[in-house]
Design a protein around this motif. Structure first.
Motif, short mmCIF file in Angstrom:
data_model
loop_
_atom_site.label_atom_id
_atom_site.label_comp_id
_atom_site.label_asym_id
_atom_site.label_seq_id
_atom_site.Cartn_x
_atom_site.Cartn_y
_atom_site.Cartn_z
N VAL A 156 19.25 -13.28 85.75
CA VAL A 156 18.32 -13.97 84.86
C VAL A 156 18.27 -15.45 85.19
O VAL A 156 17.19 -16.06 85.26
CB VAL A 156 18.70 -13.74 83.38
N LEU A 157 19.42 -16.05 85.42
CA LEU A 157 19.48 -17.46 85.80
C LEU A 157 18.75 -17.69 87.12
O LEU A 157 17.99 -18.66 87.26
CB LEU A 157 20.93 -17.92 85.90
N GLY A 158 18.96 -16.79 88.07
CA GLY A 158 18.28 -16.92 89.36
C GLY A 158 16.77 -16.81 89.25
O GLY A 158 16.03 -17.61 89.82
N TYR A 159 16.29 -15.79 88.51
CA TYR A 159 14.85 -15.62 88.36
C TYR A 159 14.22 -16.81 87.63
O TYR A 159 13.15 -17.29 88.02
CB TYR A 159 14.53 -14.34 87.59
N SER A 160 14.88 -17.30 86.58
CA SER A 160 14.28 -18.40 85.83
C SER A 160 14.28 -19.69 86.64
O SER A 160 13.30 -20.43 86.62
CB SER A 160 15.01 -18.60 84.50
N SER A 161 15.36 -19.98 87.35
CA SER A 161 15.38 -21.21 88.15
C SER A 161 14.43 -21.10 89.34
O SER A 161 13.80 -22.09 89.72
CB SER A 161 16.80 -21.54 88.61
N SER A 209 11.60 -19.51 89.41
CA SER A 209 10.23 -19.70 88.91
C SER A 209 9.87 -21.17 88.77
O SER A 209 8.71 -21.54 88.93
CB SER A 209 10.06 -18.98 87.57
N MET A 210 10.86 -21.99 88.49
CA MET A 210 10.58 -23.42 88.34
C MET A 210 10.29 -24.09 89.69
O MET A 210 9.53 -25.05 89.75
CB MET A 210 11.73 -24.12 87.63
N ILE A 211 10.90 -23.60 90.76
CA ILE A 211 10.67 -24.25 92.06
C ILE A 211 9.55 -23.57 92.86
O ILE A 211 9.13 -24.10 93.88
CB ILE A 211 11.96 -24.33 92.90
N TYR A 212 9.08 -22.40 92.40
CA TYR A 212 8.01 -21.71 93.12
C TYR A 212 6.70 -22.49 93.11
O TYR A 212 5.98 -22.47 94.10
CB TYR A 212 7.75 -20.33 92.51
N ALA A 213 6.36 -23.13 92.00
CA ALA A 213 5.04 -23.77 91.89
C ALA A 213 4.79 -24.79 93.01
O ALA A 213 3.81 -24.67 93.73
CB ALA A 213 4.87 -24.40 90.51
N PRO A 214 5.66 -25.79 93.19
CA PRO A 214 5.37 -26.75 94.27
C PRO A 214 5.44 -26.12 95.66
O PRO A 214 4.67 -26.49 96.55
CB PRO A 214 6.43 -27.83 94.09
N LEU A 215 6.35 -25.16 95.85
CA LEU A 215 6.45 -24.51 97.15
C LEU A 215 5.20 -23.68 97.44
O LEU A 215 4.69 -23.68 98.56
CB LEU A 215 7.70 -23.64 97.22
N GLN A 216 4.73 -22.96 96.43
CA GLN A 216 3.53 -22.13 96.62
C GLN A 216 2.32 -23.00 96.90
O GLN A 216 1.50 -22.68 97.75
CB GLN A 216 3.28 -21.26 95.38
N GLN A 217 2.20 -24.10 96.20
CA GLN A 217 1.05 -24.98 96.41
C GLN A 217 1.06 -25.60 97.81
O GLN A 217 0.01 -25.88 98.38
CB GLN A 217 1.03 -26.06 95.33
N ARG A 218 2.24 -25.78 98.36
CA ARG A 218 2.34 -26.39 99.69
C ARG A 218 2.26 -25.37 100.83
O ARG A 218 1.60 -25.62 101.83
CB ARG A 218 3.64 -27.17 99.79
N LEU A 238 -1.03 -21.36 87.72
CA LEU A 238 -0.98 -21.46 86.26
C LEU A 238 0.22 -22.24 85.73
O LEU A 238 0.24 -22.62 84.57
CB LEU A 238 -0.94 -20.06 85.65
N GLY A 239 1.24 -22.41 86.57
CA GLY A 239 2.49 -22.99 86.11
C GLY A 239 3.46 -21.86 85.78
O GLY A 239 3.07 -20.73 85.51
N SER A 240 4.74 -22.19 85.79
CA SER A 240 5.76 -21.15 85.61
C SER A 240 5.76 -20.56 84.22
O SER A 240 6.02 -19.37 84.04
CB SER A 240 7.15 -21.70 85.96
N VAL A 241 5.46 -21.35 83.20
CA VAL A 241 5.49 -20.83 81.83
C VAL A 241 4.38 -19.82 81.62
O VAL A 241 4.63 -18.70 81.15
CB VAL A 241 5.38 -21.99 80.81
N ARG A 242 3.17 -20.17 81.95
CA ARG A 242 2.05 -19.24 81.74
C ARG A 242 2.15 -18.01 82.63
O ARG A 242 1.83 -16.91 82.22
CB ARG A 242 0.74 -19.95 81.96
N ALA A 243 2.59 -18.17 83.86
CA ALA A 243 2.70 -17.02 84.76
C ALA A 243 3.80 -16.06 84.30
O ALA A 243 3.74 -14.87 84.59
CB ALA A 243 2.96 -17.49 86.18
N SER A 244 4.78 -16.56 83.57
CA SER A 244 5.87 -15.70 83.11
C SER A 244 5.41 -14.70 82.05
O SER A 244 6.16 -13.78 81.71
CB SER A 244 7.02 -16.54 82.56
#
Length: 145
Positions: free
Chosen positions: A14-19, A21-30, A91-97
Motif C-alpha cells: 500500500v505504501l509503495g502504490y500510494s507513493s 502514484s505521487m511520482i507518476y504524474a510528472p514522469l508520465q507527463q515527461r 488528472l492528477g494522482s487524487v482524481r485518478a485514484s
C-alpha cells in the motif's frame, strides 16, 4: 509469525502504490505512460528476481498457470497500469485514484458471475461506501494538478 509478515507485506505494498502514484504524474507527463510502466516493471523484476530464483527448487512448470500469469501481466499489469499512469498524468494522482474505488464492485460482480458466490448485505454496504468515497473525491477541487 506468518500473519504478521503478511500484514507487513500488505502495508508495504500500500505504501509503495500510494507513493508511486505521487511520482507518476510528472514522469508520465515527461516520458509517457508506457515508458514509465516499462521501467517500473523492469526495476521491479530485477528487485524480485532473487526471490523467484530462491523459490525454483519448490516449483514445477505447468502451462496453465504460466498462461494465466502472462495474461494477468500483460492485461492487468501492463495495459491496466499504463492506462492508470496516463490518467494520473492527465488528472492528477487524487482524481485518478478513483478507479480503485470501483474494485470492490468489480470483485463482487466477478465473485457472483464467475464463482457463483452469494453476496451479503454488508458487502453491498461496503461497495456503496466505496462508491460514495469515489464520488466525494471526484467532486473535490483538484489542487495538486
Amino acid at each position: 509469525g506468518a500473519e504478521v509478515a503478511g500484514v507487513a507485506m500488505v502495508l508495504l505494498a500500500v505504501l509503495g502504490y500510494s507513493s508511486a502514484s505521487m511520482i507518476y504524474a510528472p514522469l508520465q507527463q515527461r516520458y509517457g505512460a508506457i515508458a514509465v510502466v516499462m521501467w517500473t516493471l523492469a526495476v521491479a523484476s530485477v528487485v524480485l528476481l532473487p526471490f523467484g530464483i530462491r523459490g525454483l527448487d519448490d516449483s514445477s512448470f505447468e502451462l496453465l498457470p504460466v498462461v494465466a500469469l502472462v495474461i494477468l501481466g500483460v492485461i492487468g499489469t501492463g495495459i491496466g497500469r499504463s492506462l492508470l499512469v496516463a490518467a494520473i498524468g492527465r488528472l492528477g494522482s487524487v482524481r485518478a485514484s478513483i478507479v480503485g474505488y470501483l474494485l470492490p464492485i468489480v470483485a463482487l460482480l466477478l465473485g457472483v458471475i464467475v464463482l457463483d458466490e452469494s453476496v451479503a448485505a454488508i458487502q453491498v454496504a461496503g461497495a456503496a461506501i466505496a462508491i460514495m468515497g469515489g464520488y466525494l473525491i471526484s467532486r473535490a477541487k483538484n489542487t495538486t494538478a
